[in-house]
Design a protein around this motif. Structure first.
Motif, PDB file in Angstrom:
ATOM      1  N   GLU A 176      -5.391 -13.329   3.250  1.00 49.13           N
ATOM      2  CA  GLU A 176      -5.011 -12.429   2.153  1.00 49.13           C
ATOM      3  C   GLU A 176      -6.216 -12.031   1.307  1.00 49.13           C
ATOM      4  O   GLU A 176      -6.388 -10.863   0.946  1.00 49.13           O
ATOM      5  CB  GLU A 176      -3.957 -13.090   1.249  1.00 49.13           C
ATOM      6  N   LYS A 177      -7.078 -13.006   1.027  1.00 50.48           N
ATOM      7  CA  LYS A 177      -8.212 -12.739   0.134  1.00 50.48           C
ATOM      8  C   LYS A 177      -9.237 -11.794   0.766  1.00 50.48           C
ATOM      9  O   LYS A 177      -9.769 -10.901   0.109  1.00 50.48           O
ATOM     10  CB  LYS A 177      -8.896 -14.066  -0.236  1.00 50.48           C
ATOM     11  N   ILE A 178      -9.525 -11.986   2.035  1.00 53.24           N
ATOM     12  CA  ILE A 178     -10.576 -11.191   2.681  1.00 53.24           C
ATOM     13  C   ILE A 178     -10.167  -9.728   2.826  1.00 53.24           C
ATOM     14  O   ILE A 178     -11.013  -8.822   2.876  1.00 53.24           O
ATOM     15  CB  ILE A 178     -10.923 -11.792   4.070  1.00 53.24           C
ATOM     16  N   SER A 179      -8.848  -9.470   2.879  1.00 51.41           N
ATOM     17  CA  SER A 179      -8.373  -8.103   3.108  1.00 51.41           C
ATOM     18  C   SER A 179      -7.869  -7.427   1.834  1.00 51.41           C
ATOM     19  O   SER A 179      -7.367  -6.306   1.886  1.00 51.41           O
ATOM     20  CB  SER A 179      -7.254  -8.111   4.158  1.00 51.41           C
ATOM     21  N   GLU A 180      -8.046  -8.072   0.704  1.00 48.28           N
ATOM     22  CA  GLU A 180      -7.529  -7.544  -0.565  1.00 48.28           C
ATOM     23  C   GLU A 180      -8.079  -6.149  -0.875  1.00 48.28           C
ATOM     24  O   GLU A 180      -9.281  -5.899  -0.798  1.00 48.28           O
ATOM     25  CB  GLU A 180      -7.919  -8.511  -1.689  1.00 48.28           C
ATOM     26  N   GLY A 181      -7.156  -5.220  -1.189  1.00 47.53           N
ATOM     27  CA  GLY A 181      -7.576  -3.892  -1.627  1.00 47.53           C
ATOM     28  C   GLY A 181      -7.993  -2.944  -0.527  1.00 47.53           C
ATOM     29  O   GLY A 181      -8.469  -1.833  -0.811  1.00 47.53           O
ATOM     30  N   ILE A 182      -7.835  -3.335   0.749  1.00 43.70           N
ATOM     31  CA  ILE A 182      -8.287  -2.485   1.858  1.00 43.70           C
ATOM     32  C   ILE A 182      -7.100  -2.167   2.765  1.00 43.70           C
ATOM     33  O   ILE A 182      -6.580  -3.059   3.439  1.00 43.70           O
ATOM     34  CB  ILE A 182      -9.398  -3.178   2.682  1.00 43.70           C
ATOM     35  N   PRO A 183      -6.651  -0.908   2.793  1.00 43.28           N
ATOM     36  CA  PRO A 183      -5.456  -0.545   3.577  1.00 43.28           C
ATOM     37  C   PRO A 183      -5.746  -0.385   5.060  1.00 43.28           C
ATOM     38  O   PRO A 183      -5.682   0.704   5.626  1.00 43.28           O
ATOM     39  CB  PRO A 183      -5.023   0.786   2.936  1.00 43.28           C
ATOM     40  N   ARG A 184      -6.096  -1.489   5.695  1.00 40.03           N
ATOM     41  CA  ARG A 184      -6.372  -1.517   7.139  1.00 40.03           C
ATOM     42  C   ARG A 184      -5.776  -2.798   7.722  1.00 40.03           C
ATOM     43  O   ARG A 184      -5.567  -3.769   6.985  1.00 40.03           O
ATOM     44  CB  ARG A 184      -7.880  -1.522   7.405  1.00 40.03           C
ATOM     45  N   PRO A 185      -5.551  -2.833   9.038  1.00 39.76           N
ATOM     46  CA  PRO A 185      -5.117  -4.088   9.654  1.00 39.76           C
ATOM     47  C   PRO A 185      -6.136  -5.205   9.402  1.00 39.76           C
ATOM     48  O   PRO A 185      -7.347  -4.970   9.433  1.00 39.76           O
ATOM     49  CB  PRO A 185      -5.053  -3.735  11.155  1.00 39.76           C
ATOM     50  N   TRP A 186      -5.619  -6.406   9.160  1.00 41.23           N
ATOM     51  CA  TRP A 186      -6.475  -7.550   8.833  1.00 41.23           C
ATOM     52  C   TRP A 186      -7.548  -7.779   9.886  1.00 41.23           C
ATOM     53  O   TRP A 186      -8.698  -8.044   9.565  1.00 41.23           O
ATOM     54  CB  TRP A 186      -5.611  -8.814   8.713  1.00 41.23           C
ATOM     55  N   ARG A 187      -7.163  -7.645  11.155  1.00 44.57           N
ATOM     56  CA  ARG A 187      -8.101  -7.930  12.245  1.00 44.57           C
ATOM     57  C   ARG A 187      -9.340  -7.034  12.159  1.00 44.57           C
ATOM     58  O   ARG A 187     -10.469  -7.487  12.355  1.00 44.57           O
ATOM     59  CB  ARG A 187      -7.392  -7.712  13.582  1.00 44.57           C
ATOM     60  N   LEU A 188      -9.134  -5.756  11.836  1.00 41.33           N
ATOM     61  CA  LEU A 188     -10.265  -4.822  11.740  1.00 41.33           C
ATOM     62  C   LEU A 188     -11.174  -5.174  10.564  1.00 41.33           C
ATOM     63  O   LEU A 188     -12.399  -5.060  10.652  1.00 41.33           O
ATOM     64  CB  LEU A 188      -9.756  -3.383  11.587  1.00 41.33           C
TER      65      LEU A 188
ATOM     66  N   PHE B  44       0.836  -1.203   0.000  1.00 37.89           N
ATOM     67  CA  PHE B  44       0.000   0.000   0.000  1.00 37.89           C
ATOM     68  C   PHE B  44       0.872   1.254   0.000  1.00 37.89           C
ATOM     69  O   PHE B  44       0.535   2.251  -0.640  1.00 37.89           O
ATOM     70  CB  PHE B  44      -0.938  -0.004   1.213  1.00 37.89           C
ATOM     71  N   LYS B  45       2.002   1.205   0.702  1.00 34.58           N
ATOM     72  CA  LYS B  45       2.914   2.348   0.735  1.00 34.58           C
ATOM     73  C   LYS B  45       3.445   2.637  -0.671  1.00 34.58           C
ATOM     74  O   LYS B  45       3.515   3.801  -1.090  1.00 34.58           O
ATOM     75  CB  LYS B  45       4.068   2.057   1.696  1.00 34.58           C
ATOM     76  N   LYS B  46       3.810   1.579  -1.395  1.00 31.77           N
ATOM     77  CA  LYS B  46       4.296   1.754  -2.772  1.00 31.77           C
ATOM     78  C   LYS B  46       3.247   2.426  -3.653  1.00 31.77           C
ATOM     79  O   LYS B  46       3.553   3.172  -4.569  1.00 31.77           O
ATOM     80  CB  LYS B  46       4.671   0.389  -3.381  1.00 31.77           C
ATOM     81  N   GLN B  47       1.970   2.132  -3.360  1.00 33.83           N
ATOM     82  CA  GLN B  47       0.871   2.701  -4.141  1.00 33.83           C
ATOM     83  C   GLN B  47       0.456   4.083  -3.626  1.00 33.83           C
ATOM     84  O   GLN B  47      -0.483   4.693  -4.140  1.00 33.83           O
ATOM     85  CB  GLN B  47      -0.340   1.769  -4.089  1.00 33.83           C
ATOM     86  N   GLY B  48       1.164   4.565  -2.585  1.00 34.93           N
ATOM     87  CA  GLY B  48       0.850   5.879  -2.032  1.00 34.93           C
ATOM     88  C   GLY B  48      -0.395   5.885  -1.167  1.00 34.93           C
ATOM     89  O   GLY B  48      -1.032   6.930  -0.992  1.00 34.93           O
ATOM     90  N   MET B  49      -0.754   4.724  -0.614  1.00 34.90           N
ATOM     91  CA  MET B  49      -1.965   4.621   0.217  1.00 34.90           C
ATOM     92  C   MET B  49      -1.579   4.467   1.684  1.00 34.90           C
ATOM     93  O   MET B  49      -0.762   3.616   2.029  1.00 34.90           O
ATOM     94  CB  MET B  49      -2.813   3.420  -0.229  1.00 34.90           C
ATOM     95  N   ALA B  50      -2.167   5.311   2.543  1.00 27.94           N
ATOM     96  CA  ALA B  50      -1.886   5.246   3.985  1.00 27.94           C
ATOM     97  C   ALA B  50      -2.774   4.207   4.645  1.00 27.94           C
ATOM     98  O   ALA B  50      -3.901   3.972   4.209  1.00 27.94           O
ATOM     99  CB  ALA B  50      -2.124   6.614   4.619  1.00 27.94           C
ATOM    100  N   VAL B  51      -2.269   3.589   5.707  1.00 29.31           N
ATOM    101  CA  VAL B  51      -3.070   2.647   6.496  1.00 29.31           C
ATOM    102  C   VAL B  51      -4.130   3.437   7.256  1.00 29.31           C
ATOM    103  O   VAL B  51      -3.850   4.472   7.851  1.00 29.31           O
ATOM    104  CB  VAL B  51      -2.181   1.864   7.478  1.00 29.31           C
ATOM    105  N   LYS B  52      -5.368   2.941   7.210  1.00 32.07           N
ATOM    106  CA  LYS B  52      -6.503   3.685   7.771  1.00 32.07           C
ATOM    107  C   LYS B  52      -7.065   3.019   9.017  1.00 32.07           C
ATOM    108  O   LYS B  52      -6.945   1.810   9.200  1.00 32.07           O
ATOM    109  CB  LYS B  52      -7.613   3.811   6.717  1.00 32.07           C
ATOM    110  N   PHE B  53      -7.696   3.851   9.844  1.00 26.43           N
ATOM    111  CA  PHE B  53      -8.403   3.375  11.025  1.00 26.43           C
ATOM    112  C   PHE B  53      -9.750   4.076  11.064  1.00 26.43           C
ATOM    113  O   PHE B  53     -10.084   4.863  10.193  1.00 26.43           O
ATOM    114  CB  PHE B  53      -7.592   3.667  12.294  1.00 26.43           C
ATOM    115  N   GLY B  54     -10.520   3.806  12.096  1.00 26.69           N
ATOM    116  CA  GLY B  54     -11.803   4.515  12.238  1.00 26.69           C
ATOM    117  C   GLY B  54     -12.904   3.899  11.396  1.00 26.69           C
ATOM    118  O   GLY B  54     -12.849   2.746  10.982  1.00 26.69           O
TER     119      GLY B  54
END
Length: 349
Positions: A102-114, A39-49
């Protein structure tokens, strides 16, 4: 990676990682670190909230694609496997073979648990069953008397979600006071929260100095820790006279007041700088909706203030400077503040 290196690398993406337990850091290093780097390479920040509509759509898409890939016939089987003991082994095997994490979190810049918890909330058919009937409330009291606070067991017996039955029982058993909070109630609330925070610090950092145990001040609790989720039903029990939601609201109020009281650094000339910084940062996010803004990140940029302070600052800005703001979209409000209000504030500064 060894634990220290993993924690150090994760800190770039999750500033409060120092407050996360070792076991959780190990899981995040395995499930999230590679994703975060991509995600960092793609310029995407990890999100919360709060999750956005687009993120919810992506979760639905990921779940549907995984079901199609594995041949499982329902999201409930995938996300609530324990409800299907006869199929449990097969489902676990399919999850492992087809890389469920990996599949469930694809394309979403958030921690897997969330992402996983959000998917469970979205696809739990027991989550959306409306008000409890009088009969259900009686059953809930009976099951709690039999099974204690085993909410997983009780949720199965009542076909309601774990959270739903726990919160409803809390509401039923509480001797709720709806008046103004007394000093004694407020003291009990603060004491209960401190007890929880001390226990959390002991668990996550067993080597912490004993002064933390003895401290009677708020100094040792930093802002990131204060805003982490708390066990409100436990706190409610310690307060004794308030429903859990009242405790949560009161604590948020106390916290905001404590952290914003006497914010001299955000008045006068510095107040102008705060407004200018906030407008610039909001404009740089290119967010289309308030839910897409990382308010925690903004609060760090502005200073040691809680996210509620930043949100209230933004509210005052749009009300004070943006004409007909109620008729404008979020991005239109930000554009107006950037193009019209910002030059005025800079000139005033």
């Amino acid at each position: 990676l060894d634990l220290d290196t993993a924690r150090q690398e994760l800190e770039e993406f999750i500033p409060h990682v120092k407050n996360i337990s070792d076991s959780s850091v190990r899981k995040m290093a395995g499930r999230d670190l590679m994703r975060f780097r991509e995600f960092k390479k793609q310029g995407m920040a990890v999100k919360f909230g709060r999750f956005t509509q687009n993120e919810n759509k992506q979760i639905r898409k990921n779940v549907e694609e995984f079901l199609a890939l594995t041949g499982l016939d329902s999201a409930e089987k995938l996300l609530f496997t324990s409800r299907y003991p006869e199929d449990k082994d097969t489902i676990h095997r399919l999850k492992a073979e087809h890389h469920f994490c990996e599949k469930i979190s694809e394309g979403i810049p958030r921690p897997w648990r969330l992402i996983y918890y959000r998917a469970r909330k979205m696809f739990d058919p027991n989550n959306y069953k409306g008000r409890y009937t009088a009969e259900e409330k009686e059953k809930l009291k009976k099951y709690q008397a039999l099974h204690g606070n085993d909410w997983k067991k009780i949720s199965e017996l009542m076909s309601r979600s774990n959270l739903s039955v726990a919160m409803k029982f809390s509401e039923i058993k509480s001797a709720i006071n709806y008046g103004a909070w007394t000093e004694e109630e407020t003291r009990k609330l603060i004491s209960a929260v401190k007890d929880v925070m001390r226990r959390r610090l002991r668990t996550e950092n067993p080597s912490s100095p004993s002064s933390l145990e003895e401290s009677n001040t708020d100094v040792w609790i930093d802002r990131e820790q204060l805003y982490q989720p708390l066990p409100w039903t436990e706190i409610e029990t310690k307060v004794g006279s308030r429903f859990w939601r009242q405790c949560k609201q009161k604590w948020t109020s106390i916290l905001t007041n404590k952290l914003t009281r006497g914010q001299k650094s955000h008045r006068g000339t510095n107040g102008l700088r705060t407004k200018i910084t906030l407008i610039k940062r909001l404009y740089e996010t290119k967010a289309e909706d308030a839910s897409e803004v990382n308010w925690d990140e903004l609060s760090i940029a502005i200073g040691d203030v809680p996210r509620t302070y930043v949100q209230s600052k933004f509210y005052r800005l749009k009300v004070s400077f943006v004409p007909l703001w109620k008729r404008r979209t979020f991005s239109e409000i930000i554009d107006y503040l950037y193009e019209k209000t910002l030059p005025e504030l800079e000139e005033k500064l």
